[in-house]
Design a protein around this motif. Structure first.
Motif, PDB file in Angstrom:
ATOM      1  N   HIS A 293       1.135  -1.206   0.291  1.00 16.12           N
ATOM      2  CA  HIS A 293       0.484  -0.114   0.216  1.00 16.12           C
ATOM      3  C   HIS A 293       0.794   1.476   0.168  1.00 16.12           C
ATOM      4  CE1 HIS A 293      -3.232  -2.848   0.383  1.00 16.12           C
ATOM      5  NE2 HIS A 293      -3.205  -3.474   1.456  1.00 16.12           N
ATOM      6  N   GLY A 294       1.954   1.082  -0.240  1.00 18.16           N
ATOM      7  CA  GLY A 294       2.668   2.116   0.414  1.00 18.16           C
ATOM      8  C   GLY A 294       2.865   3.177  -1.095  1.00 18.16           C
ATOM      9  N   ARG A 295       2.371   4.435  -0.894  1.00 17.83           N
ATOM     10  CA  ARG A 295       2.758   5.319  -1.788  1.00 17.83           C
ATOM     11  C   ARG A 295       4.055   5.521  -2.287  1.00 17.83           C
ATOM     12  NH1 ARG A 295       0.898   8.622   0.716  1.00 17.83           N
ATOM     13  NH2 ARG A 295      -0.284  10.591  -0.529  1.00 17.83           N
ATOM     14  N   LEU A 296       4.034   6.454  -3.582  1.00 24.28           N
ATOM     15  CA  LEU A 296       5.193   6.916  -4.198  1.00 24.28           C
ATOM     16  C   LEU A 296       5.807   8.358  -3.839  1.00 24.28           C
ATOM     17  CD1 LEU A 296       6.089   4.898  -7.504  1.00 24.28           C
ATOM     18  CD2 LEU A 296       8.147   5.620  -5.704  1.00 24.28           C
ATOM     19  N   GLN A 297       4.375   9.497  -3.038  1.00 25.59           N
ATOM     20  CA  GLN A 297       4.579  10.139  -2.432  1.00 25.59           C
ATOM     21  C   GLN A 297       4.692  10.271  -1.289  1.00 25.59           C
ATOM     22  OE1 GLN A 297       1.396   8.530  -3.792  1.00 25.59           O
ATOM     23  NE2 GLN A 297       0.094   9.798  -4.389  1.00 25.59           N
ATOM     24  N   SER A 298       4.723   9.570  -0.625  1.00 28.88           N
ATOM     25  CA  SER A 298       5.637   9.525   0.368  1.00 28.88           C
ATOM     26  C   SER A 298       7.130   9.894   0.784  1.00 28.88           C
ATOM     27  CB  SER A 298       4.914   8.824   1.625  1.00 28.88           C
ATOM     28  OG  SER A 298       5.976   8.680   2.565  1.00 28.88           O
TER      29      SER A 298
ATOM     30  N   PRO B 274      -3.838   8.124  -3.246  1.00 31.03           N
ATOM     31  CA  PRO B 274      -3.942   6.625  -2.692  1.00 31.03           C
ATOM     32  C   PRO B 274      -2.793   6.254  -3.619  1.00 31.03           C
ATOM     33  CG  PRO B 274      -6.024   6.925  -3.397  1.00 31.03           C
ATOM     34  CD  PRO B 274      -5.956   8.370  -3.137  1.00 31.03           C
ATOM     35  N   PRO B 275      -2.275   5.015  -3.621  1.00 30.71           N
ATOM     36  CA  PRO B 275      -1.283   4.757  -4.949  1.00 30.71           C
ATOM     37  C   PRO B 275      -1.285   4.579  -5.922  1.00 30.71           C
ATOM     38  CG  PRO B 275      -1.664   3.213  -3.101  1.00 30.71           C
ATOM     39  CD  PRO B 275      -1.797   4.136  -2.360  1.00 30.71           C
ATOM     40  N   SER B 276      -3.127   4.392  -6.089  1.00 24.84           N
ATOM     41  CA  SER B 276      -3.224   3.756  -7.825  1.00 24.84           C
ATOM     42  C   SER B 276      -3.563   5.362  -8.157  1.00 24.84           C
ATOM     43  CB  SER B 276      -4.885   3.765  -7.828  1.00 24.84           C
ATOM     44  OG  SER B 276      -6.046   4.166  -6.977  1.00 24.84           O
ATOM     45  N   LYS B 277      -4.061   6.860  -7.306  1.00 23.37           N
ATOM     46  CA  LYS B 277      -3.372   8.139  -8.062  1.00 23.37           C
ATOM     47  C   LYS B 277      -2.318   8.514  -7.683  1.00 23.37           C
ATOM     48  CE  LYS B 277      -8.555   7.753  -7.448  1.00 23.37           C
ATOM     49  NZ  LYS B 277      -9.482   7.706  -6.736  1.00 23.37           N
ATOM     50  N   THR B 278      -0.948   7.834  -7.822  1.00 22.54           N
ATOM     51  CA  THR B 278       0.036   8.873  -8.054  1.00 22.54           C
ATOM     52  C   THR B 278      -0.252  10.040  -9.064  1.00 22.54           C
ATOM     53  OG1 THR B 278       0.998   7.065  -6.725  1.00 22.54           O
ATOM     54  CG2 THR B 278       2.220   8.781  -7.725  1.00 22.54           C
TER      55      THR B 278
ATOM     56  N   LYS C 194     -14.058  22.111  -4.810  1.00 25.98           N
ATOM     57  CA  LYS C 194     -12.223  22.081  -5.413  1.00 25.98           C
ATOM     58  C   LYS C 194     -12.448  20.262  -5.159  1.00 25.98           C
ATOM     59  CE  LYS C 194     -10.642  26.883  -5.173  1.00 25.98           C
ATOM     60  NZ  LYS C 194     -10.021  27.293  -4.012  1.00 25.98           N
ATOM     61  N   ASP C 195     -12.556  19.010  -5.261  1.00 28.20           N
ATOM     62  CA  ASP C 195     -12.359  18.558  -5.155  1.00 28.20           C
ATOM     63  C   ASP C 195     -10.945  17.488  -5.603  1.00 28.20           C
ATOM     64  OD1 ASP C 195     -13.250  15.419  -3.812  1.00 28.20           O
ATOM     65  OD2 ASP C 195     -15.574  15.113  -4.637  1.00 28.20           O
ATOM     66  N   THR C 196     -10.440  17.137  -5.229  1.00 31.40           N
ATOM     67  CA  THR C 196      -9.785  16.517  -5.989  1.00 31.40           C
ATOM     68  C   THR C 196      -9.742  14.686  -6.090  1.00 31.40           C
ATOM     69  OG1 THR C 196      -8.185  16.344  -4.253  1.00 31.40           O
ATOM     70  CG2 THR C 196      -8.361  17.868  -5.655  1.00 31.40           C
ATOM     71  N   PHE C 197     -11.133  14.150  -5.457  1.00 33.84           N
ATOM     72  CA  PHE C 197     -10.457  12.088  -5.340  1.00 33.84           C
ATOM     73  C   PHE C 197     -10.224  11.608  -6.461  1.00 33.84           C
ATOM     74  CE2 PHE C 197     -13.051   8.038  -4.778  1.00 33.84           C
ATOM     75  CZ  PHE C 197     -12.599   8.549  -3.450  1.00 33.84           C
ATOM     76  N   ASP C 198     -11.325  12.115  -7.903  1.00 35.74           N
ATOM     77  CA  ASP C 198     -10.725  11.581  -8.511  1.00 35.74           C
ATOM     78  C   ASP C 198      -9.001  11.719  -9.407  1.00 35.74           C
ATOM     79  OD1 ASP C 198     -12.868   9.753  -8.356  1.00 35.74           O
ATOM     80  OD2 ASP C 198     -14.296  11.307  -9.194  1.00 35.74           O
ATOM     81  N   LYS C 199      -8.730  12.573  -8.817  1.00 32.82           N
ATOM     82  CA  LYS C 199      -7.591  13.764  -9.399  1.00 32.82           C
ATOM     83  C   LYS C 199      -6.217  12.871  -8.919  1.00 32.82           C
ATOM     84  CE  LYS C 199      -9.296  18.106 -10.884  1.00 32.82           C
ATOM     85  NZ  LYS C 199      -9.662  19.472 -10.039  1.00 32.82           N
ATOM     86  N   ARG C 200      -4.547  13.053  -9.925  1.00 34.30           N
ATOM     87  CA  ARG C 200      -3.608  12.261  -9.364  1.00 34.30           C
ATOM     88  C   ARG C 200      -3.129  13.394  -8.275  1.00 34.30           C
ATOM     89  NH1 ARG C 200      -1.588   8.405 -11.932  1.00 34.30           N
ATOM     90  NH2 ARG C 200      -2.638   7.348 -13.420  1.00 34.30           N
TER      91      ARG C 200
END
Lengths: 439, 288
Positions: free
Chosen positions: A127-132, B251-255, B240-246
């Protein structure tokens, strides 16, 4: 040939003597105590520590940063000095490589110790995030460990081959050296690949080493807190790491020189050179310290002022000034004098520097956490302060002794000084001498 | 002498027992602190009742407390209260508040008196509180002028006579409170009973609609009178909802792509070199 035999005989690994056995036993006993303390932490949780909501990073993270700092020495002596053609450092390369490996192994272990639920470590990868920056640190530590192992292993290939022959009357040991030497014969092709690989590793380890220290600094600097909110933190950490690493090398090389009777190979000249290098590194680090404290002190925002007051004249002042004076200023003054750069003074100064470096990391981590921007309110009185518990100290001292144990055990089976490179340098000297005589 | 002592002790004992029982009984019912206000919101009259009690130096809301509400009727010419007429009941909520709606025909031009009583409560002592007021009207509107929008409001009595020198609050309703409109906290009515307040043209709201409140607050003669207005000239908030944005906090899927590409390129570059170095070890091993 006589020189060759003598060098091999002098530099081949030796069994522990009486004091060596006592030393190893002592380290094992400390490690056993630490393992018991860690068992207590595992079964009862981090509540056995004094880390709470505010001091959420304590002695473990200070210790982690210290280990990361020490590990930089691998790139300093092995890579930077090697690439800059400083051949005098050859006898010190193996020592610094082993210290780097031991330090980085213990740095990784310390992070796991700091985790309340170490069995969930794998989640970092899932679950690691590359932003961190935490993930960057995990990635860069793993990479640095691998490079350090390779940088230790490659130059050992010819030495393993030599030791295989040297220990032929001990078949089991000789067989191990044979396997580890990867059938090294020293032919042109092998030497070419070998030189190219070491050169590549020497180049590669420098950015990765800088990366590991910068990322570790970013763990702090990307957190908005008094004392950490600095764009200077990356270079500040690197400068500090060079000091800690050089201090560790001069301390360890003095002990190994005594223990293995290597006075002919690690001479006063090496201590003199390392002493001068340490002066330069201490001055650079002092410069960064002045930057790190002077600018916030000049601006004196309320929170920074509280933090600096704690360091300069508050609860942490004795520790802070001891670290700055005895860990940086005294070494610089003492090492400026030729007598100060003799082996024993350099060793003592090296110990001062290493101990100072450890406490410096403690001072970077703890006081800041206890002075957040939002005031500490509505929590038990004891949460306002932090000092490690006995069990925390036991585990921390255990990791330090673990690093020393790795160094000690590796040097039981590895030559302290690269045999092959020493012979090569001697042959080069003989050739030069012969050429001069012919002329 | 002995008899006198016995009689004395008996009397003391009697008073101790009787006295303590008296204390116990008197502690069963607590005194409540009542407050009653007249509230007229958008022309609808009501009584706003609040009740609390004190225990261990702390005030608590009196919840679930039932009140009976009476209207005082003036029967003789001297305006003396001679009879109370029961008009209903109300019960306090979790906050110790109750709102009792009045019928418009129950309100006279002047001299309205309502009494709120605690009767037959098993928890609180019997008590009453009254409120007296005269009827008044507050009418507000939004007017568009050349230099922007204005709120104008007029305060009059029930016979449309302007009420001058009365203080009116103008505010904009927000999620967690009210925001002052104009430069002053309150505005005094002029001789015509009027006020006029300019509204800023950069007031934000979720849909662009603005809920204004014009209020005569706790006036001694007229109670509290509120008029609400809705204006549709607010600046609508853009989500300004950024839920679907990178983003850096996704979360990791939206880096974010740069955070995904740069570290991976570096890692691939370094580990590719390290793999080549491992191959070199193999080459050394296989060298003949």
């Amino acid at each position: 040939m006589k020189d060759y035999d003598k060098i091999v005989q002098d530099l081949a690994p030796k069994k522990f003597g009486f004091w060596g056995k006592i030393w190893v036993t002592l380290l094992c006993v400390i490690a056993a105590f630490a393992m018991y303390a860690y068992y207590q932490q595992l079964s009862q949780g981090l509540v056995i520590t004094h880390m709470r909501d505010y001091s959420l990073w304590g002695v473990y993270i200070s210790n982690f940063v210290f280990f990361v700092a020490i590990s930089l020495v691998g790139s300093l002596v092995t890579a930077i000095l090697r690439l800059s053609g400083a051949n005098w450092a050859t006898p010190l390369t193996r020592i610094s490589e082993v210290i780097a490996v031991a330090a980085i192994v213990m740095a990784g272990l310390t992070i796991i110790i700091d985790m309340g639920r170490p069995e969930r470590f794998y989640n970092l990868f899932i679950h690691g995030r590359l932003q961190s920056p935490i993930i960057w640190d995990v990635l860069v530590i793993t990479t640095y460990l691998f490079i350090s192992l390779l940088l230790l292993f490659f130059p050992l290939l010819p030495d393993f081959s030599i030791l295989k022959k040297y220990f032929k009357d001990k078949p089991k040991l000789s067989n191990w050296y044979n396997r580890l030497s990867l059938k090294w014969k020293g032919d042109d092709r092998q030497v070419k690949i070998y030189n190219k690989s070491i050169y590549t590793l020497s180049v590669l380890i420098i950015p990765v080493a800088f990366g590991i220290h910068t990322v570790t600094a970013w763990l702090f600097a990307t957190t908005y807190r008094p004392g950490w909110d600095s764009s200077n933190f990356g270079p500040y950490f690197i400068a500090g790491a060079f000091v800690a690493g050089a201090g560790a090398v001069v301390s360890v090389m003095f002990v190994l020189r005594k223990a293995y009777h290597l006075e002919d190979y690690i001479t006063d000249f090496h201590f003199d050179k390392m002493g001068k290098l340490l002066v330069l590194l201490c001055l650079v680090y002092l410069y960064f310290n002045v930057n790190e404290y002077l600018v916030p002190a000049y601006k004196t925002t309320e929170e920074e002022a509280d933090h600096l007051k704690e360091l300069f004249v508050g609860d942490y002042a004795p520790m802070f000034w001891i670290v700055i004076v005895f860990g940086l200023i005294v070494p610089v003054i003492a090492l400026l004098f030729k007598k100060g750069r003799k082996p024993l003074p350099v060793f003592i100064i090296g110990l001062f520097v290493v101990v100072g470096a450890w406490w410096k990391r403690y001072l970077i981590v703890t006081p800041t956490l206890l002075h957040p921007f939002l005031p500490v309110e509505g929590v038990p009185k004891e949460w306002h302060h932090y000092f490690p518990t006995g069990l925390e100290w036991t585990i921390t001292i255990g990791t330090l002794s673990g690093a020393l144990l790795i160094i000690t055990l590796l040097f039981r089976y590895l030559p302290v000084i690269p045999i092959h490179e020493t012979i090569e340098e001697l042959e080069a000297k003989h050739q030069l001498k012969a050429q001069k005589n012919e002329k | 002498m002995k008899n006198k002592t016995k009689i004395g002790l008996t009397i003391v004992l009697f008073f101790c027992l009787f006295g303590s029982q008296q204390n116990i009984f008197s502690q069963d019912l607590k005194p409540a602190i009542l407050d009653v206000q007249y509230l007229k919101s958008d022309g609808n009259p009501s009584l706003k009742i609040s009740a609390k009690y004190r225990e261990d130096r702390v005030f608590y809301p009196a919840t679930g407390l039932n009140f009976t509400i009476y209207k005082s009727i003036l029967l003789d010419e001297k305006d003396e209260l001679t009879e109370d007429s029961l008009i209903g009941s109300a019960t306090t909520d979790e906050a110790g508040l109750a709102l009792f709606n009045l019928q418009k025909n129950q309100i006279k031009s002047i001299g309205n008196t309502f009494i709120v009583r605690i009767e037959n409560s098993s928890v609180f002592e019997e008590d009453e509180e009254s409120v007296m007021f005269s009827d008044a009207k507050l009418s507000a509107s939004i007017e568009q002028e050349e230099d922007g929008n204005y709120i104008t409001a007029q305060l009059t009595d029930s016979e449309d006579n302007p009420l001058a020198e009365q203080s009116l609050n103008v505010s904009l309703k927000r999620l967690f409170g009210k925001m002052q409109v104009g430069e002053d906290e309150s505005y005094e009515t002029d001789e015509e009973g009027k006020i006029s307040v300019q509204i800023s043209d950069t007031l934000y709201s979720k849909s662009g609609k603005l809920n204004f409140e014009i209020k005569l607050d706790e006036n001694d003669d007229y109670g509290t009178i509120v008029d609400n207005l809705i204006g549709d000239f607010g600046v609508a908030m853009v989500s300004k909802d950024t839920f679907d944005k990178r983003t850096m906090w996704s979360p990791p899927s939206k880096t974010p792509l740069f955070a995904l590409i740069v570290p991976n390129l570096l890692l691939i570059g370094i580990w590719f070199t390290l793999v080549l170095l491992l191959v070199n070890l193999f080459k050394i091993y296989k060298s003949k």
